[in-house]
Design a protein around this motif. Structure first.
Motif, PDB file in Angstrom:
ATOM      1  N   ILE A 153       0.839  -1.208   0.000  1.00 42.73           N
ATOM      2  CA  ILE A 153       0.000   0.000   0.000  1.00 42.73           C
ATOM      3  C   ILE A 153       0.869   1.251   0.000  1.00 42.73           C
ATOM      4  N   GLY A 187      -1.440   7.568   1.814  1.00 42.09           N
ATOM      5  CA  GLY A 187      -1.257   6.151   1.522  1.00 42.09           C
ATOM      6  C   GLY A 187      -0.037   5.576   2.209  1.00 42.09           C
ATOM      7  N   GLY A 191      -0.209   2.655   4.941  1.00 41.93           N
ATOM      8  CA  GLY A 191       0.594   1.452   4.748  1.00 41.93           C
ATOM      9  C   GLY A 191       1.522   1.186   5.920  1.00 41.93           C
TER      10      GLY A 191
END
Length: 256
Positions: A153, A187, A191
């Protein structure tokens, strides 16, 4: 399905904004004891005026997100490679995830406060899994999968892979830059949380200690225990806020 998907992205943005705000609050002493996870976000909504109505709307929007993911699994995603089996399988996994999230929100709205924090739920599930034959392998491989997913991710966010899923041809250059920033930063933070939680699960498997496994709240709090003090948690919290904003950008520009 398009309306359901865009409503779902709005709801996802609300949850991440609330989790980010709660994480920012607990980064410093005196920040309160509220859980910085989905349960804490739901409780925060419920405590506001018309909170029950807002929870029902939030849950309904998340049902829309789940149904959209189901449609992707059944009929393929938008884009030339959307019918690949791997993408349809990933959509099926997201359907199950958002179904669970929608259920938890709607159950809370209906008066069920749940079975505890994400931390306790994670420890309970880990303890149950460790009792299974080859339970350490089950937990370890599960933690490894979550950790790898977190790195995936973060990596895709930093490489701006999300660009191909957005239609921003009508957006100004400033808006495109802003979406790039919140997509990369948000993001990467999201992640990092997944990767860290996966690492704790692997540690729980190696040591055969369910208490080593952590939910989102304890995972976020662990960032404040690093040598840099609370500042890493502040960075992650702001990143989760950015991901909430990015979710709202998806509500506007996502190819559905």
């Amino acid at each position: 399905m398009e309306g359901a998907a865009r409503a779902g992205f709005v709801a996802r943005g609300v949850i991440y904004l609330l989790v980010g705000a709660l994480a920012l609050r607990i980064a410093f002493p005196g920040g309160g004891n509220q859980q910085a996870d989905r349960g804490g976000a739901i409780s925060e909504v419920a405590s506001r005026p018309f909170g029950a109505v807002l929870l029902w709307l939030l849950g309904a929007a998340l049902v829309g997100m789940a149904l959209w993911r189901l449609s992707e699994a059944l009929f393929g995603q938008a884009g030339p490679d959307g019918h690949k089996p791997a993408k349809r399988a990933a959509a099926a996994g997201r359907f199950l995830f958002y179904s669970f999230v929608a259920y938890s929100v709607l159950a809370f709205a209906a008066g069920d406060s749940g079975s505890g924090s994400s931390d306790q739920q994670t420890r309970d599930v880990t303890a149950l899994a460790l009792k299974l034959p080859a339970g350490q392998w089950v937990v370890g491989l599960g933690g490894l999968a979550v950790g790898v997913a977190g790195l995936w991710i973060a990596g895709r966010a930093l490489l701006r892979k999300f660009r191909k899923r957005l239609n921003m041809s009508g957006a100004s250059r400033a808006v495109r830059r802003a979406v790039d920033f919140v997509g990369m930063f948000g993001g990467a933070a999201r992640g990092a949380v997944f990767a860290t939680a996966g690492g704790f699960a692997v540690a729980a498997a190696v040591r055969h200690a369910p208490g080593e496994s952590k939910g989102m709240d304890d995972t976020l709090r662990s960032f404040a225990s690093t040598p840099v003090g609370p500042w890493l948690l502040v960075l992650i919290a702001v990143g989760l806020l950015a991901f909430g904003v990015f979710s709202w950008a998806n509500a506007r520009y996502r190819k559905v």
